[in-house]
Scaffold this motif. Sequence first.
Motif, PDB file in Angstrom:
ATOM      1  N   ALA A 133       0.831  -1.213   0.000  1.00  0.00           N
ATOM      2  CA  ALA A 133       0.000   0.000   0.000  1.00  0.00           C
ATOM      3  C   ALA A 133       0.861   1.256   0.000  1.00  0.00           C
ATOM      4  CB  ALA A 133      -0.929  -0.005   1.215  1.00  0.00           C
ATOM      5  N   ARG A 142       2.591   5.042  -4.500  1.00  0.00           N
ATOM      6  CA  ARG A 142       1.430   4.432  -3.866  1.00  0.00           C
ATOM      7  C   ARG A 142       0.458   3.931  -4.922  1.00  0.00           C
ATOM      8  NH1 ARG A 142       1.685   5.972   1.295  1.00  0.00           N
ATOM      9  NH2 ARG A 142       3.241   7.577   1.594  1.00  0.00           N
ATOM     10  N   MET A 145      -5.302   0.119  -4.481  1.00  0.00           N
ATOM     11  CA  MET A 145      -5.417  -1.300  -4.140  1.00  0.00           C
ATOM     12  C   MET A 145      -6.862  -1.748  -4.311  1.00  0.00           C
ATOM     13  SD  MET A 145      -2.871  -1.845  -0.916  1.00  0.00           S
ATOM     14  CE  MET A 145      -2.818  -3.640  -1.117  1.00  0.00           C
ATOM     15  N   CYS A 162      -4.381  -0.815   5.168  1.00  0.00           N
ATOM     16  CA  CYS A 162      -3.891  -0.331   3.868  1.00  0.00           C
ATOM     17  C   CYS A 162      -4.494   1.035   3.540  1.00  0.00           C
ATOM     18  CB  CYS A 162      -4.237  -1.334   2.759  1.00  0.00           C
ATOM     19  SG  CYS A 162      -3.350  -2.898   2.923  1.00  0.00           S
ATOM     20  N   THR A 166      -2.885   4.234   1.589  1.00  0.00           N
ATOM     21  CA  THR A 166      -3.199   4.539   0.182  1.00  0.00           C
ATOM     22  C   THR A 166      -4.706   4.411  -0.043  1.00  0.00           C
ATOM     23  OG1 THR A 166      -2.492   4.161  -2.107  1.00  0.00           O
ATOM     24  CG2 THR A 166      -2.934   2.200  -0.773  1.00  0.00           C
ATOM     25  N   VAL A 168      -8.023   2.506  -1.198  1.00  0.00           N
ATOM     26  CA  VAL A 168      -8.458   1.107  -1.216  1.00  0.00           C
ATOM     27  C   VAL A 168      -9.887   1.025  -1.735  1.00  0.00           C
ATOM     28  CG1 VAL A 168      -9.138  -0.802   0.317  1.00  0.00           C
ATOM     29  CG2 VAL A 168      -6.937   0.340   0.654  1.00  0.00           C
TER      30      VAL A 168
END
Lengths: 417, 417
Positions: A133, A142, A145, A162, A166, A168
């Motif tokens: 992440a 980054r 995800m 995570c 970053t 998600v």
Amino acid sequence: MNAGRTIEPTHRYRNNDKSVGIGNAFWDLSEENGLAGIVAELDDGVLRTGEGHTFVNFSCCSYLDLDSHPRVIEGAVEALRRYGVLDHCIPRSRVQIPALLELEHSLGELFSADVVSAISASAASAGLLPLIASGHVGDGERPLMIFDKNCHVSMAQTKPVCADETEVVTCRHHDLDFIEARCKEYSRVWYVCDGSDSLGGYAPVAELAALQDRYGLQVYYDDSHSLSAFGPRGVGYVRSVAPAANDRTVVVATLNKAFGTSGAAVLLDGHPKRTLRVIERFAGAMSYSQPLNTAAVGAGLASAEIHRSEELPALQKRLQEKIALFDAHVETAQSGSTFPIRLVPMDDEVVVEAGKRVFEAGFYVSPVFFPIVARGTAGLRVMMRAGQTDEQIRDLCSVLVEVGARPAPATRTEPGA
Amino acid sequence: MNAGRTIEPTHRYRNNDKSVGIGNAFWDLSEENGLAGIVAELDDGVLRTGEGHTFVNFSCCSYLDLDSHPRVIEGAVEALRRYGVLDHCIPRSRVQIPALLELEHSLGELFSADVVSAISASAASAGLLPLIASGHVGDGERPLMIFDKNCHVSMAQTKPVCADETEVVTCRHHDLDFIEARCKEYSRVWYVCDGSDSLGGYAPVAELAALQDRYGLQVYYDDSHSLSAFGPRGVGYVRSVAPAANDRTVVVATLNKAFGTSGAAVLLDGHPKRTLRVIERFAGAMSYSQPLNTAAVGAGLASAEIHRSEELPALQKRLQEKIALFDAHVETAQSGSTFPIRLVPMDDEVVVEAGKRVFEAGFYVSPVFFPIVARGTAGLRVMMRAGQTDEQIRDLCSVLVEVGARPAPATRTEPGA
């Protein structure tokens, strides 16, 4: 005691009220019906409860029965005697005895990868995904995800962690279109999913490999259910379909299922040594908590030797014969697949009773039903192993058909018939 | 490759840029100076590198040397032979062999608690703390969770997860006033901290017990560094000071340090059976991932027997004598404490060179320095063990004084002198 403030949970990535509420009802009903909370001694492949009921376990992930292979057990004993400790307690980044390195070297040669060990696949994912992440397993950028909606809880549980490092998002199961659209939008995208999942499916590895080639997509797979059971030297499904040779694919797999021992292996390629050091030093519990013990290391070395021998393909072949034998008698959506798990559909109203009757007949299969799966999708989950006898499988299938399973079509015959 | 969106991390509860950035510089410098990344064979209590350098480990948490106790190793071997598997791979909530139950029963009797095992203290905390956050280990009410600023990373890493279930705050180290103020404000408060920490301090357990009595405060302790080493039957510091008998205290402790084996134990009191079932079924990796293996179970049973015998107090006494011997030669802020860790202060400019000279003289101690600790607080961390010889300790102390440690005052004499 005070009246006190009331707290409103955010429930952005998880919700215990829902998961415990739903799950507990499932487990309570299972246990009330004698299908959970069972304690039994294992003796020569058969389980026996304190009350004397014996049964064959058709819900065990040791697909090749390597867990009770005499050479695996003796490998564990030999390592305990050789190292004289279960663990020499100090972070391996400071001082380590050679045990883990020995296992990682052996598995690295076996699977043609850089291998880092972990005490479990869960610890590996909890350690690695936050580093992915933040861009520290990578070039520093980054990524977005994308977690697959159905990815195993060991990966899904890292979402809030995570998400502090970053962006998600969660996508529908194997939603290749969504993934491709995000690849056009973000310069770095990681997709997190099961390579092989516990209800019997494989990931679309070839299609994902095409996206990896086209967009530089990176994929984190948990391939725990197919390691050892599938592929040359038991390398698993993911690396059989798309042998990794660069840093765009990470495969995590437990050594506690078909491999037959304890711990987990992370299979990496193309990462510089400094990244492997970052993992050793900062991948959560992989860096600060206890590693797998020397008994697991010794068992792992012995299992790796079996993987290098002719015994492995023979066991894989035997597993496939057992699966085909089951398929010759009971029809499921998985019939014909190489994957060792079958879900035998049952009506919601009868699935628990069916599970009970199967258990009374001497076989443990796992009933899954509402509320842990949607109404109308209940069933008995059956796991095949190389060590089950043909007679056990035929007998199980007879009982399954008696309690409502759909018999296989006559065109599907027993292997060798 | 696309230009792509830029992602701004929230960094609310963690920051890999900072922790990896800072930590990696520390580790790189340690490794360049030969004080990290060391691989060595353990033989009769002494480590030997591939280059033939031998050294005594003064940075190992096996405070009683039970990790290499012949009965512990033979206990592991015996269990492997008896169970014939490292693990029978199926969630224990469905079917389990009696291995874990046997260990939990033994540890429960030993420590007068309900004991649940986990593969590591990290797995236990990652599993339990989110259930505490959501009120499922408890009466259903969501608590305010106060994490101590210095609590071990295995607990601190769960903050973003817990924060999706309830309100999470971080307090200054052992800030009793802050905790009491929150107790007046919220009807349920959990405080999360180390019972004994890796830099040598105990928690203010008695003061916290007073807040528990007065406000119903609940405390989650990781007491890994004092289990076995401290207290009757090795029950650890927390339960020696404030024996728990209700659900207001949870103690997690690794079995991988002074206890000498693998895994971890959660010590609970006063929870109804349905709560213990919720833990078994929903406490993260404790429910879905591999448990500790049978070798660890057998070793644990053997270590528990040693804890019940006269050997344990004898080992604890010997450890205290070794600590007193060290204190008779080198002065630290910890001098006189029962805790087996000492931080020998060193100037920032000389700490790495000092660590190197100590290592060359045949002793491994862990240098800690900027950037992982503040400038002006660097030092060499020394861990005492019952199995170190008086000669080794005196020799280490001589070298430490040579490299800049402060000699103990003449009033502090060797034990028995």
